[in-house]
Design a protein around this motif. Structure first.
Motif, PDB file in Angstrom:
ATOM      1  N   ALA A 260       2.113  -9.480   5.493  1.00 14.31           N
ATOM      2  CA  ALA A 260       1.835  -8.071   5.209  1.00 14.31           C
ATOM      3  C   ALA A 260       2.713  -7.567   4.064  1.00 14.31           C
ATOM      4  CB  ALA A 260       2.042  -7.221   6.453  1.00 14.31           C
ATOM      5  N   GLU A 261       3.974  -7.945   4.061  1.00 22.75           N
ATOM      6  CA  GLU A 261       4.892  -7.500   3.002  1.00 22.75           C
ATOM      7  C   GLU A 261       4.453  -8.034   1.648  1.00 22.75           C
ATOM      8  OE1 GLU A 261       7.609  -5.304   1.248  1.00 22.75           O
ATOM      9  OE2 GLU A 261       7.259  -5.230   3.401  1.00 22.75           O
ATOM     10  N   ARG A 262       4.001  -9.278   1.606  1.00 24.73           N
ATOM     11  CA  ARG A 262       3.531  -9.864   0.346  1.00 24.73           C
ATOM     12  C   ARG A 262       2.328  -9.098  -0.192  1.00 24.73           C
ATOM     13  NH1 ARG A 262      -0.397 -13.091  -1.129  1.00 24.73           N
ATOM     14  NH2 ARG A 262      -0.993 -13.660   0.976  1.00 24.73           N
ATOM     15  N   LEU A 263       1.373  -8.779   0.675  1.00 25.35           N
ATOM     16  CA  LEU A 263       0.189  -8.036   0.246  1.00 25.35           C
ATOM     17  C   LEU A 263       0.540  -6.598  -0.137  1.00 25.35           C
ATOM     18  CD1 LEU A 263      -2.400  -9.356   2.856  1.00 25.35           C
ATOM     19  CD2 LEU A 263      -2.374  -9.826   0.387  1.00 25.35           C
ATOM     20  N   LEU A 264       1.480  -6.014   0.568  1.00 26.09           N
ATOM     21  CA  LEU A 264       1.885  -4.633   0.293  1.00 26.09           C
ATOM     22  C   LEU A 264       2.501  -4.494  -1.096  1.00 26.09           C
ATOM     23  CD1 LEU A 264       2.026  -1.808   1.622  1.00 26.09           C
ATOM     24  CD2 LEU A 264       4.323  -2.412   2.382  1.00 26.09           C
ATOM     25  N   GLN A 265       3.162  -5.534  -1.567  1.00 25.24           N
ATOM     26  CA  GLN A 265       3.797  -5.494  -2.888  1.00 25.24           C
ATOM     27  C   GLN A 265       2.790  -5.236  -4.002  1.00 25.24           C
ATOM     28  OE1 GLN A 265       6.107  -9.073  -3.326  1.00 25.24           O
ATOM     29  NE2 GLN A 265       7.584  -8.444  -1.781  1.00 25.24           N
ATOM     30  N   GLY A 266       1.535  -5.595  -3.784  1.00 23.63           N
ATOM     31  CA  GLY A 266       0.501  -5.379  -4.793  1.00 23.63           C
ATOM     32  C   GLY A 266      -0.118  -3.998  -4.744  1.00 23.63           C
ATOM     33  N   LEU A 267       0.331  -3.149  -3.824  1.00 24.55           N
ATOM     34  CA  LEU A 267      -0.245  -1.820  -3.656  1.00 24.55           C
ATOM     35  C   LEU A 267       0.797  -0.750  -3.953  1.00 24.55           C
ATOM     36  CD1 LEU A 267      -2.215  -2.417  -0.342  1.00 24.55           C
ATOM     37  CD2 LEU A 267      -3.142  -2.337  -2.666  1.00 24.55           C
ATOM     38  N   GLU A 268       0.697  -0.146  -5.104  1.00 31.55           N
ATOM     39  CA  GLU A 268       1.672   0.857  -5.534  1.00 31.55           C
ATOM     40  C   GLU A 268       1.590   2.115  -4.669  1.00 31.55           C
ATOM     41  OE1 GLU A 268       2.488   3.596  -9.436  1.00 31.55           O
ATOM     42  OE2 GLU A 268       1.586   1.618  -9.715  1.00 31.55           O
ATOM     43  N   GLY A 269       2.743   2.541  -4.152  1.00 29.29           N
ATOM     44  CA  GLY A 269       2.817   3.785  -3.401  1.00 29.29           C
ATOM     45  C   GLY A 269       2.482   3.677  -1.921  1.00 29.29           C
ATOM     46  N   TRP A 270       2.022   2.511  -1.477  1.00 26.27           N
ATOM     47  CA  TRP A 270       1.681   2.321  -0.066  1.00 26.27           C
ATOM     48  C   TRP A 270       2.931   1.889   0.686  1.00 26.27           C
ATOM     49  CZ3 TRP A 270      -3.190   2.993   2.208  1.00 26.27           C
ATOM     50  CH2 TRP A 270      -4.206   3.322   1.309  1.00 26.27           C
ATOM     51  N   GLU A 271       3.019   2.319   1.941  1.00 27.61           N
ATOM     52  CA  GLU A 271       4.135   1.957   2.806  1.00 27.61           C
ATOM     53  C   GLU A 271       3.595   1.344   4.085  1.00 27.61           C
ATOM     54  OE1 GLU A 271       7.277   4.964   3.104  1.00 27.61           O
ATOM     55  OE2 GLU A 271       6.106   6.137   1.649  1.00 27.61           O
ATOM     56  N   SER A 272       4.476   0.666   4.803  1.00 27.93           N
ATOM     57  CA  SER A 272       4.113   0.019   6.057  1.00 27.93           C
ATOM     58  C   SER A 272       4.992   0.554   7.178  1.00 27.93           C
ATOM     59  CB  SER A 272       4.306  -1.490   5.928  1.00 27.93           C
ATOM     60  OG  SER A 272       4.036  -2.135   7.145  1.00 27.93           O
ATOM     61  N   GLN A 273       4.380   0.767   8.333  1.00 31.37           N
ATOM     62  CA  GLN A 273       5.132   1.225   9.498  1.00 31.37           C
ATOM     63  C   GLN A 273       4.341   0.896  10.756  1.00 31.37           C
ATOM     64  OE1 GLN A 273       5.677   5.466   9.613  1.00 31.37           O
ATOM     65  NE2 GLN A 273       7.065   5.381  11.347  1.00 31.37           N
ATOM     66  N   GLU A 274       4.974   0.235  11.699  1.00 31.44           N
ATOM     67  CA  GLU A 274       4.414  -0.025  13.021  1.00 31.44           C
ATOM     68  C   GLU A 274       2.963  -0.508  12.990  1.00 31.44           C
ATOM     69  OE1 GLU A 274       5.079   3.417  15.472  1.00 31.44           O
ATOM     70  OE2 GLU A 274       7.191   3.509  14.925  1.00 31.44           O
ATOM     71  N   GLY A 275       2.714  -1.561  12.254  1.00 28.88           N
ATOM     72  CA  GLY A 275       1.391  -2.172  12.260  1.00 28.88           C
ATOM     73  C   GLY A 275       0.322  -1.417  11.497  1.00 28.88           C
ATOM     74  N   MET A 276       0.733  -0.554  10.551  1.00 25.52           N
ATOM     75  CA  MET A 276      -0.243   0.124   9.710  1.00 25.52           C
ATOM     76  C   MET A 276       0.327   0.272   8.308  1.00 25.52           C
ATOM     77  SD  MET A 276      -0.313   4.185  10.378  1.00 25.52           S
ATOM     78  CE  MET A 276       1.132   4.928  11.102  1.00 25.52           C
ATOM     79  N   ILE A 277      -0.578   0.499   7.360  1.00 20.77           N
ATOM     80  CA  ILE A 277      -0.169   0.852   6.006  1.00 20.77           C
ATOM     81  C   ILE A 277      -0.720   2.228   5.705  1.00 20.77           C
ATOM     82  CG2 ILE A 277       0.122  -1.487   5.129  1.00 20.77           C
ATOM     83  CD1 ILE A 277      -2.671  -1.276   3.871  1.00 20.77           C
ATOM     84  N   TYR A 278      -0.009   2.980   4.869  1.00 15.88           N
ATOM     85  CA  TYR A 278      -0.442   4.345   4.574  1.00 15.88           C
ATOM     86  C   TYR A 278       0.063   4.792   3.211  1.00 15.88           C
ATOM     87  CZ  TYR A 278       4.320   5.585   5.835  1.00 15.88           C
ATOM     88  OH  TYR A 278       5.682   5.652   5.870  1.00 15.88           O
ATOM     89  N   ARG A 279      -0.613   5.791   2.678  1.00 11.32           N
ATOM     90  CA  ARG A 279      -0.207   6.426   1.426  1.00 11.32           C
ATOM     91  C   ARG A 279      -0.743   7.850   1.435  1.00 11.32           C
ATOM     92  NH1 ARG A 279      -1.689   4.848  -4.875  1.00 11.32           N
ATOM     93  NH2 ARG A 279      -0.787   6.746  -5.737  1.00 11.32           N
ATOM     94  N   THR A 280       0.046   8.772   0.905  1.00  9.18           N
ATOM     95  CA  THR A 280      -0.399  10.155   0.740  1.00  9.18           C
ATOM     96  C   THR A 280      -0.763  10.367  -0.726  1.00  9.18           C
ATOM     97  OG1 THR A 280       0.978  10.925   2.554  1.00  9.18           O
ATOM     98  CG2 THR A 280       0.245  12.583   0.965  1.00  9.18           C
ATOM     99  N   PHE A 281      -1.985  10.800  -0.950  1.00 12.39           N
ATOM    100  CA  PHE A 281      -2.486  11.102  -2.290  1.00 12.39           C
ATOM    101  C   PHE A 281      -2.425  12.611  -2.495  1.00 12.39           C
ATOM    102  CE2 PHE A 281      -4.296   7.089  -1.083  1.00 12.39           C
ATOM    103  CZ  PHE A 281      -4.293   6.344  -2.258  1.00 12.39           C
ATOM    104  N   ARG A 282      -2.084  13.034  -3.714  1.00 11.74           N
ATOM    105  CA  ARG A 282      -1.953  14.458  -4.029  1.00 11.74           C
ATOM    106  C   ARG A 282      -2.965  14.844  -5.111  1.00 11.74           C
ATOM    107  NH1 ARG A 282       1.979  15.697  -0.982  1.00 11.74           N
ATOM    108  NH2 ARG A 282       3.750  14.344  -0.625  1.00 11.74           N
ATOM    109  N   PHE A 283      -3.470  16.085  -5.009  1.00 17.48           N
ATOM    110  CA  PHE A 283      -4.505  16.570  -5.913  1.00 17.48           C
ATOM    111  C   PHE A 283      -4.183  17.973  -6.404  1.00 17.48           C
ATOM    112  CE2 PHE A 283      -6.107  13.620  -2.791  1.00 17.48           C
ATOM    113  CZ  PHE A 283      -6.673  12.655  -3.597  1.00 17.48           C
ATOM    114  N   LYS A 284      -4.922  18.429  -7.408  1.00 22.19           N
ATOM    115  CA  LYS A 284      -4.705  19.761  -7.970  1.00 22.19           C
ATOM    116  C   LYS A 284      -5.233  20.866  -7.069  1.00 22.19           C
ATOM    117  CE  LYS A 284      -4.657  18.324 -12.768  1.00 22.19           C
ATOM    118  NZ  LYS A 284      -5.279  18.442 -14.085  1.00 22.19           N
ATOM    119  N   ASN A 285      -6.311  20.560  -6.336  1.00 20.38           N
ATOM    120  CA  ASN A 285      -6.935  21.619  -5.531  1.00 20.38           C
ATOM    121  C   ASN A 285      -7.772  21.006  -4.403  1.00 20.38           C
ATOM    122  OD1 ASN A 285      -9.547  20.927  -6.639  1.00 20.38           O
ATOM    123  ND2 ASN A 285      -8.955  22.051  -8.480  1.00 20.38           N
TER     124      ASN A 285
END
Length: 112
Positions: free
Chosen positions: A28-53
């Motif tokens: 999982a850590e190896r695959l996560l390295q290829g995903l910018e801004g994504w994090e791993s915690q307790e058997g899941m990966i996640y990222r928060t995306f931000r927008f103008k509106n």
């Protein structure tokens, strides 16, 4: 590492059933390295995306829904006015599968 992200984004999800072991922490850590801004915690990966509106946020949510439908692999979404947190895990195996990373790479391309 960008090549790994593109490789993942170009792949398709495969059915994942109970009895299939989840990825190891090292895998999982190896695959996560290829995903910018994504994090791993307790058997899941996640990222928060931000927008103008809100309109941009909802357009993103609809695009994520289309990816989920096409790949038959569905994230949990937490939607706010100008944010969307996307979380992936493979419930059928109780942890992370390659499908989670494939879909994350496809979602990430929406903002690249």
């Amino acid at each position: 590492m960008g090549n790994e992200k593109n490789e993942l984004a170009n792949r398709r999800c495969t059915p994942c059933e109970g009895g299939t072991p989840p990825l190891s922490a090292k895998q999982a850590e190896r695959l996560l390295q290829g995903l910018e801004g994504w994090e791993s915690q307790e058997g899941m990966i996640y990222r928060t995306f931000r927008f103008k509106n809100y309109c941009q946020t909802m357009a993103f949510v609809n695009a994520v829904a289309w990816i989920a439908h096409r790949e038959n692999h569905h994230p949990d979404l937490q939607v706010g006015y100008n944010t969307c947190r996307v979380s992936y895990t493979t419930h059928a195996i109780g942890g992370l599968s390659e499908n989670d990373f494939i879909c994350a790479a496809k979602v990430q391309q929406l903002q690249d």
